[in-house]
Design a protein around this motif. Structure first.
Motif, PDB file in Angstrom:
ATOM      1  N   ALA A  55       6.430   0.276  -9.927  1.00 34.80           N
ATOM      2  CA  ALA A  55       5.231  -0.248  -9.278  1.00 34.80           C
ATOM      3  C   ALA A  55       4.046   0.700  -9.480  1.00 34.80           C
ATOM      4  O   ALA A  55       4.208   1.917  -9.572  1.00 34.80           O
ATOM      5  N   HIS A 105      13.257  -5.913  -1.916  1.00 38.74           N
ATOM      6  CA  HIS A 105      12.312  -5.679  -3.010  1.00 38.74           C
ATOM      7  C   HIS A 105      12.533  -4.322  -3.685  1.00 38.74           C
ATOM      8  O   HIS A 105      11.662  -3.858  -4.417  1.00 38.74           O
ATOM      9  N   HIS A 152       3.376  -3.254  -0.921  1.00 41.13           N
ATOM     10  CA  HIS A 152       4.745  -3.393  -0.426  1.00 41.13           C
ATOM     11  C   HIS A 152       4.913  -2.670   0.910  1.00 41.13           C
ATOM     12  O   HIS A 152       5.587  -3.180   1.819  1.00 41.13           O
ATOM     13  N   GLU A 177      11.685  -3.479  -7.342  1.00 36.51           N
ATOM     14  CA  GLU A 177      10.292  -3.546  -7.780  1.00 36.51           C
ATOM     15  C   GLU A 177       9.557  -2.221  -7.607  1.00 36.51           C
ATOM     16  O   GLU A 177       8.480  -2.036  -8.173  1.00 36.51           O
TER      17      GLU A 177
END
Length: 268
Positions: free
Chosen positions: A182, A175, A190, A178
Motif C-alpha cells: 500500500a 484486508h 485503511h 493489501e
C-alpha cells in the motif's frame, strides 16, 4: 474461587498460574479508546480515537512523537503512558549523545518491556495500566510493535488495542494482504476505516476526535530510502485525510463526548 486470595499483589501466582494484577492492568487497556497501527514496505501509520472526559474538557492526546524516527499511540491510563514515554525519550536522547545515531527501534521497545516486566516481580509495585503501539523506521524499513502491561512486546503487521478494538482487528485481518504494497495514502485510509469499524453507529470520525501519525521512507526521487520524520496530523490537519477516506462525517462537525460513565482516569 481463589481470586480474592491471590490478587493483592503482582508477584504471587494463583494455583492456575495466573497473575491477576496483570490481568486487571489489561482490563484498563480495554477501557481506553481504540488505537490502530498498520505497516507497509515504506510506511507505518498510527490512527487513534481521542476522548474527552466531559463536554467542557479538551480531547486528550493519543498519538505522540518520541523522536524523528519513532512515534507511539496509547490506550489505557495516560498517566502511566507518560512515565513510559518519558523513559523512551530519555533513552533516545542518550543514544544520540553517546553514539551519534537514533536508538534502534527494537532496542527501545525491549527496554520498556523489561521495565514493565520488572514491576511484576517486585513486591509493592504494580503493572503499567497502558498498552502501546510503537511505530518507527530503522535501517531495514518501517516497523510496528505492540506493548502490553505484562511486559511482552511483539512486532505486528497490523494491530488494534483499546475498547471495541475487536471490530477494528476484524477489518485489519480482512484486508491484511493489501497493506504490504500500500502507498502512504492508502495505508492511512485503511487505518481510518478500521477505526471507523470500532465506533458505534451514532458516532463519526471528526477533526476533533481523530489523530493520525505517519512515519516512513521516501519511495522515489533523489531522497529514495531516506527517513521521513514522524508527522502528526491533529485538529484541522486531519480534515483532508478524513475526506479522502470517504467514511467520515463533515470534517468541520464537532464531536460529542464519548467517555461518559468512565470510572477511572483512562486516556486522560
Amino acid at each position: 474461587m481463589f481470586r480474592n486470595n491471590y490478587d493483592n499483589d503482582a508477584v504471587t501466582f494463583s494455583p492456575q498460574g495466573r497473575i491477576f494484577q496483570v490481568e486487571y492492568a489489561q482490563e484498563a487497556v480495554k477501557q481506553g479508546s481504540v488505537v490502530v497501527g498498520l505497516v507497509s514496505k515504506t510506511h507505518a501509520v498510527l490512527v487513534a480515537l481521542k476522548r474527552n472526559a466531559e463536554e467542557l474538557s479538551s480531547y486528550q492526546k493519543k498519538v505522540i512523537g518520541v523522536d524523528d524516527h519513532l512515534g507511539v499511540a496509547i490506550a489505557g491510563l495516560a498517566s502511566d503512558a507518560r512515565v513510559l514515554l518519558n523513559f523512551m525519550k530519555q533513552q533516545s536522547l542518550a543514544s544520540k549523545m553517546t553514539y551519534g545515531r537514533p536508538i534502534p527501534l527494537e532496542r527501545v521497545v525491549n527496554q520498556i518491556g523489561d521495565r514493565a516486566q520488572t514491576n511484576t516481580q517486585q513486591y509493592g509495585k504494580r503493572p503499567y495500566g497502558v498498552g502501546l503501539l510503537v511505530a518507527g523506521v530503522d535501517e531495514t524499513g518501517p516497523h510496528l510493535f505492540e506493548f502490553v502491561p505484562s511486559g511482552m512486546t511483539q512486532e505486528m503487521l497490523a494491530c488494534a488495542i483499546g475498547g471495541r478494538s475487536q471490530m477494528a482487528r476484524t477489518y485489519l485481518e480482512r484486508h491484511l494482504d493489501e497493506f504490504e504494497n500500500a502507498t502512504r495514502d492508502e495505508l492511512i485510509k485503511h487505518g481510518l476505516r478500521a477505526l471507523k469499524e470500532s465506533m458505534s453507529q451514532d458516532k463519526e470520525l471528526t477533526v476533533e476526535n481523530t489523530s493520525v501519525g505517519v512515519i516512513g521512507t521516501v519511495a522515489e526521487g533523489k531522497r529514495k530510502g531516506k527517513v521521513e520524520s514522524f508527522k502528526l496530523y491533529d485538529g484541522p490537519d486531519v480534515g483532508p485525510l478524513l475526506e479522502a477516506s470517504g467514511d467520515s462525517a463533515d470534517a468541520g462537525e464537532p464531536a460529542s463526548a464519548e467517555a461518559g460513565g468512565e470510572s477511572m482516569d483512562v486516556d486522560s
